[in-house]
Scaffold this motif. Structure first.
Motif, PDB file in Angstrom:
ATOM      1  N   THR A 141      41.111  23.156  33.999  1.00 25.87           N
ATOM      2  CA  THR A 141      41.971  22.504  34.484  1.00 25.87           C
ATOM      3  C   THR A 141      43.068  22.290  34.584  1.00 25.87           C
ATOM      4  O   THR A 141      44.021  22.167  35.137  1.00 25.87           O
ATOM      5  CB  THR A 141      41.357  21.047  35.343  1.00 25.87           C
ATOM      6  OG1 THR A 141      40.071  21.407  35.654  1.00 25.87           O
ATOM      7  CG2 THR A 141      41.720  19.546  35.984  1.00 25.87           C
ATOM      8  N   ASN A 142      43.019  21.131  33.119  1.00 26.37           N
ATOM      9  CA  ASN A 142      44.079  21.091  32.616  1.00 26.37           C
ATOM     10  C   ASN A 142      44.864  22.412  32.126  1.00 26.37           C
ATOM     11  O   ASN A 142      46.605  22.027  32.846  1.00 26.37           O
ATOM     12  CB  ASN A 142      44.134  20.455  30.591  1.00 26.37           C
ATOM     13  CG  ASN A 142      43.034  19.124  30.976  1.00 26.37           C
ATOM     14  OD1 ASN A 142      43.470  18.261  31.939  1.00 26.37           O
ATOM     15  ND2 ASN A 142      42.431  18.647  29.773  1.00 26.37           N
ATOM     16  N   LEU A 143      44.115  23.481  31.775  1.00 22.20           N
ATOM     17  CA  LEU A 143      45.103  24.691  31.327  1.00 22.20           C
ATOM     18  C   LEU A 143      46.142  25.150  32.317  1.00 22.20           C
ATOM     19  O   LEU A 143      46.739  25.155  32.466  1.00 22.20           O
ATOM     20  CB  LEU A 143      44.527  25.839  31.208  1.00 22.20           C
ATOM     21  CG  LEU A 143      45.086  26.997  31.073  1.00 22.20           C
ATOM     22  CD1 LEU A 143      46.082  27.046  29.289  1.00 22.20           C
ATOM     23  CD2 LEU A 143      44.491  28.393  30.008  1.00 22.20           C
ATOM     24  N   ALA A 144      45.090  25.389  34.359  1.00 22.22           N
ATOM     25  CA  ALA A 144      45.257  25.563  35.460  1.00 22.22           C
ATOM     26  C   ALA A 144      47.345  24.088  35.830  1.00 22.22           C
ATOM     27  O   ALA A 144      48.042  24.484  35.996  1.00 22.22           O
ATOM     28  CB  ALA A 144      44.989  25.470  36.643  1.00 22.22           C
ATOM     29  N   ALA A 145      47.350  23.459  35.380  1.00 20.69           N
ATOM     30  CA  ALA A 145      47.801  22.499  35.474  1.00 20.69           C
ATOM     31  C   ALA A 145      49.198  22.226  34.373  1.00 20.69           C
ATOM     32  O   ALA A 145      50.196  22.867  35.099  1.00 20.69           O
ATOM     33  CB  ALA A 145      47.302  21.163  34.909  1.00 20.69           C
ATOM     34  N   GLY A 146      49.567  22.769  33.524  1.00 23.40           N
ATOM     35  CA  GLY A 146      50.384  23.687  32.568  1.00 23.40           C
ATOM     36  C   GLY A 146      50.738  24.442  33.523  1.00 23.40           C
ATOM     37  O   GLY A 146      51.251  24.512  33.619  1.00 23.40           O
ATOM     38  N   ILE A 147      50.237  25.542  33.012  1.00 16.20           N
ATOM     39  CA  ILE A 147      50.478  26.180  33.837  1.00 16.20           C
ATOM     40  C   ILE A 147      51.612  26.460  35.141  1.00 16.20           C
ATOM     41  O   ILE A 147      52.646  26.543  35.799  1.00 16.20           O
ATOM     42  CB  ILE A 147      49.786  27.776  33.933  1.00 16.20           C
ATOM     43  CG1 ILE A 147      48.738  28.462  32.406  1.00 16.20           C
ATOM     44  CG2 ILE A 147      49.979  29.037  34.831  1.00 16.20           C
ATOM     45  CD1 ILE A 147      47.747  29.343  32.805  1.00 16.20           C
ATOM     46  N   GLY A 148      50.266  25.559  35.983  1.00 14.82           N
ATOM     47  CA  GLY A 148      51.334  25.257  37.143  1.00 14.82           C
ATOM     48  C   GLY A 148      53.466  24.676  37.569  1.00 14.82           C
ATOM     49  O   GLY A 148      53.610  24.933  37.791  1.00 14.82           O
ATOM     50  N   ALA A 149      52.959  23.817  36.411  1.00 14.53           N
ATOM     51  CA  ALA A 149      54.301  23.168  35.805  1.00 14.53           C
ATOM     52  C   ALA A 149      54.917  23.408  35.536  1.00 14.53           C
ATOM     53  O   ALA A 149      55.781  23.757  35.827  1.00 14.53           O
ATOM     54  CB  ALA A 149      53.631  21.562  34.408  1.00 14.53           C
ATOM     55  N   LEU A 150      54.864  24.909  34.271  1.00 16.17           N
ATOM     56  CA  LEU A 150      55.562  25.676  33.443  1.00 16.17           C
ATOM     57  C   LEU A 150      56.237  27.098  35.175  1.00 16.17           C
ATOM     58  O   LEU A 150      56.862  26.737  35.183  1.00 16.17           O
ATOM     59  CB  LEU A 150      55.244  26.682  33.266  1.00 16.17           C
ATOM     60  CG  LEU A 150      54.428  25.862  31.488  1.00 16.17           C
ATOM     61  CD1 LEU A 150      54.359  26.891  30.647  1.00 16.17           C
ATOM     62  CD2 LEU A 150      56.033  25.315  30.796  1.00 16.17           C
TER      63      LEU A 150
END
Length: 170
Positions: A141-150
């Motif tokens: 979840t945290n990894l997906a949120a970070g990739i989405g923000a980038l």
């Protein structure tokens, strides 16, 4: 294998296992263990501290009056000292273990025991470090949120640059 080598090896095993070697002099250097402490499953090096005149020996480990599950380490010339590399079994309990090193002086005589202490630390923790948003994270979840923000930042940057180019602004 020569008979003298077999007899010397047997004498080293007896001296290390039963404490039959003559006591070390008060001026003897302590046995060096690196790294110290060591976690269960970790490797370590043990050196004679410059006490041995020969080129081989044995290091044994015990806690209190009992032995330990840390296996005996055969020592040979290593980094200009008599030393060797061992592994602390994963099942070893944390605590202080007495290290006893005995050496063959090259003439069939036993040197030592020279002593030191190996400290076994608690096992390494398992899982991700709980450091908030700035540390290493292993959850999807945290990894997906970070990739989405980038990704959103990249798309926004491209959109702003294209609008500037279309309107003729520099």
């Amino acid at each position: 294998m020569r008979t003298s080598s077999i007899l010397t090896g047997g004498a080293l095993v007896l001296a290390a296992g039963f404490g039959l070697a003559a006591p070390a002099s008060a001026a003897a250097n302590p046995v060096v263990i690196q790294p110290n402490p060591v976690a269960p499953g970790g490797q370590f090096s043990v050196f004679d501290g410059g006490n041995c005149k020969g080129k081989e020996g044995l290091a044994t480990f015990k806690t209190g009056a009992t032995g330990s599950d840390i296996p005996t380490v055969k020592l040979a010339t290593l980094k200009n000292e008599v030393g060797g590399v061992g592994t602390v079994p994963a099942s070893t309990k944390p605590g202080a273990y007495e290290v006893s090193v005995v050496c063959d002086d090259g003439k069939g005589n036993v040197e030592g025991p020279f002593t030191g202490t190996l400290t076994v630390s608690a096992a390494h923790p398992k899982g991700a470090v709980k450091t908030g948003l700035g540390g290493t994270q292993s959850t999807g979840t945290n990894l997906a949120a970070g990739i989405g923000a980038l990704g959103a930042a990249a798309v926004g940057g491209v959109w702003v640059m294209r609008r500037r180019g279309a309107s003729g602004q520099a």
